[in-house]
Design a protein around this motif. Sequence first.
Motif, PDB file in Angstrom:
ATOM      1  N   GLU A 121       0.817  -1.217   0.000  1.00 37.08           N
ATOM      2  CA  GLU A 121       0.000   0.000   0.000  1.00 37.08           C
ATOM      3  C   GLU A 121       0.849   1.264   0.000  1.00 37.08           C
ATOM      4  O   GLU A 121       0.475   2.268  -0.602  1.00 37.08           O
ATOM      5  N   ARG A 126      -3.439  -1.280  -3.932  1.00 38.12           N
ATOM      6  CA  ARG A 126      -4.291  -1.910  -2.935  1.00 38.12           C
ATOM      7  C   ARG A 126      -3.745  -3.301  -2.640  1.00 38.12           C
ATOM      8  O   ARG A 126      -3.115  -3.923  -3.497  1.00 38.12           O
ATOM      9  N   TYR A 149      -7.802  -5.087   4.769  1.00 40.84           N
ATOM     10  CA  TYR A 149      -7.364  -5.492   3.433  1.00 40.84           C
ATOM     11  C   TYR A 149      -8.406  -6.374   2.744  1.00 40.84           C
ATOM     12  O   TYR A 149      -9.316  -6.904   3.371  1.00 40.84           O
ATOM     13  N   LYS A 204      -6.514   4.522  -2.204  1.00 40.80           N
ATOM     14  CA  LYS A 204      -5.889   5.309  -1.152  1.00 40.80           C
ATOM     15  C   LYS A 204      -5.728   6.752  -1.620  1.00 40.80           C
ATOM     16  O   LYS A 204      -5.212   7.013  -2.687  1.00 40.80           O
TER      17      LYS A 204
END
Length: 280
Positions: A121, A126, A149, A204
Amino acid sequence: MSRLIDVSCWNSGIDYDAVKASGIDSVIIRAGYGREVCQKDSQFENHYAGARAAGMNIGVYWYSYADSVQDAITEAEACLECIAGKQFELPIYFDMEENWQTALGRATLTTMATAFCQTIEEAGYRAGVYSNVNWFTNFLDYNRLAAEYSIWLAQWGSSSYAYDCDIWQYADDGSVPGIDGAVDMNRVINEDIINGSGSGGGQKIYFDISMPYLAKSGYISTGEEVKTVQLLLNAMHYGDLEVDGIFGSATDQAVKRFQKTRGLDQDGIVGQDTWRYLLK
């Protein structure tokens, strides 16, 4: 639920156009195994090129032989080197299933999985964990990992799956047009896992309000993503923000109020921890 295959060097010469024409549009490819870059899967580049040319959604997995937390990090670093420069619509999965590893114990194995995923990450991808029901029951802290996760669960010969997961590997003996021999078969339980959302925290997003239109190194920060944060904050009643994609003072204050209620540093930066709490 759409179908997905996973492949490695044991599946060569695949006609990905035929695979996609059969109704399968996603594939997870083994990038390699172990701690060395030289352990890159010998067919990874061929699989990636074929799947990409056919317009399939792609993820990868890395088969673990790690015997410590540091070794898991080293494996993640090797994986990152092997996949550098490529685009993925699905997460990068840590494949944990070696029987001898179970002697390390649940706490250590869970920390190893977390260390691998965090390293992945931090590079902007991901991450997720692949294993079977026995491992998720006895050797991994499923709840801890699933909260952070993506979960890819192997459970063959069953009409359903024992744990909530994004992807369920239901057979290892599938037959698919374009592939000679048997292939692993999967169902995508959470379709949102494709193309950047779903479990594992989704895409993210990092924002630094002192530089609202710049990306933190390796990450994306654009007006559209600021709008996502504004929408989430409004939905949770942390402000009545104009959804304009501008990280101004009102958004800054709303982020800080949200961080305070979650026990986070009130710095106004939508970093990894803040983003994960926003998506819970």
